[in-house]
Design an enzyme around this catalytic site. Sequence first.
Site, mmCIF file in Angstrom:
data_model
loop_
_atom_site.group_PDB
_atom_site.id
_atom_site.type_symbol
_atom_site.label_atom_id
_atom_site.label_comp_id
_atom_site.label_asym_id
_atom_site.label_seq_id
_atom_site.Cartn_x
_atom_site.Cartn_y
_atom_site.Cartn_z
ATOM 1 N N CYS A 2 1.228 -0.562 -0.181
ATOM 2 C CA CYS A 2 0.190 -0.522 -0.244
ATOM 3 C C CYS A 2 0.864 1.412 0.401
ATOM 4 O O CYS A 2 1.408 1.357 1.028
ATOM 5 C CB CYS A 2 -0.667 0.688 1.326
ATOM 6 S SG CYS A 2 -1.616 1.477 1.223
ATOM 7 N N GLU A 107 -4.332 0.845 -5.606
ATOM 8 C CA GLU A 107 -3.107 0.264 -6.365
ATOM 9 C C GLU A 107 -3.061 0.475 -7.894
ATOM 10 O O GLU A 107 -4.046 0.867 -7.796
ATOM 11 C CB GLU A 107 -3.937 -0.861 -5.465
ATOM 12 C CG GLU A 107 -2.265 -2.191 -5.474
ATOM 13 C CD GLU A 107 -1.483 -1.754 -4.862
ATOM 14 O OE1 GLU A 107 -0.393 -0.763 -5.423
ATOM 15 O OE2 GLU A 107 -0.988 -1.765 -3.176
#
Length: 228
Positions: A2, A107
């Site tokens: 992340c 993402e």
Amino acid sequence: MCGRFTLAGTADLSQRFQLMLVSDEPWPQPSPRYNIAPMQEIATIVESPDGRRLQPMQWGFRPGWFKPGAKQPPPINARCETLLERPMFRGAIKTARCLIPADGFYEWQVVPGQKAKQPMHIQMRGGEVFGFAGLYTVREDPDSGQRLASCAIVTTEPNELMASIHNRMPVILNREDEALWLDPEVREAEAVLPLLRPYDADRMEAWPVSRAVSFVRNDSPELVRPLE
């Protein structure tokens, strides 16, 4: 991993996370942000003797003994499967846990036939604020003598939604698990490790967004808008 997230819906942080009051006034809220990046200062939530409070920290786990370099920057993520194996995080999972409030994250998805990856924005259905599981450390600045806190987001295997986007996802804690995660009296890793699991995919949604999010200097609501 992340590597970028958002915290735009900041108005309800005090109520959502039951933050303590200071001088009979609500705790100051951070400004809306749409492209939070590593090494920046972020808002975290820790448990204190007086209650939960917001604590600014640098995103990038940096113990006092850690000497980051160009090839080894401070880690921004911590894999839940190896927390007890890595000296970097072994102590923090027992005594230095925090929440990192967010209302979405990004993402980058591989697109067959294309060199450039497609950025995706992921959030809760409804867009509500949630809490990442975080670990933190505190070191003393050799120049100023101030105590500086830094943190990392714990990651886990992807759920069904994230599996089509990336092979990891940040740990999003269920609301009913946040108190246990923050409890400073709980100092056994075995008590909190079961909380570090993939979040329910049915409660999440994702869509492609502009590649402008790849540039840290960009920070505006347009970054989270779905591509037409």
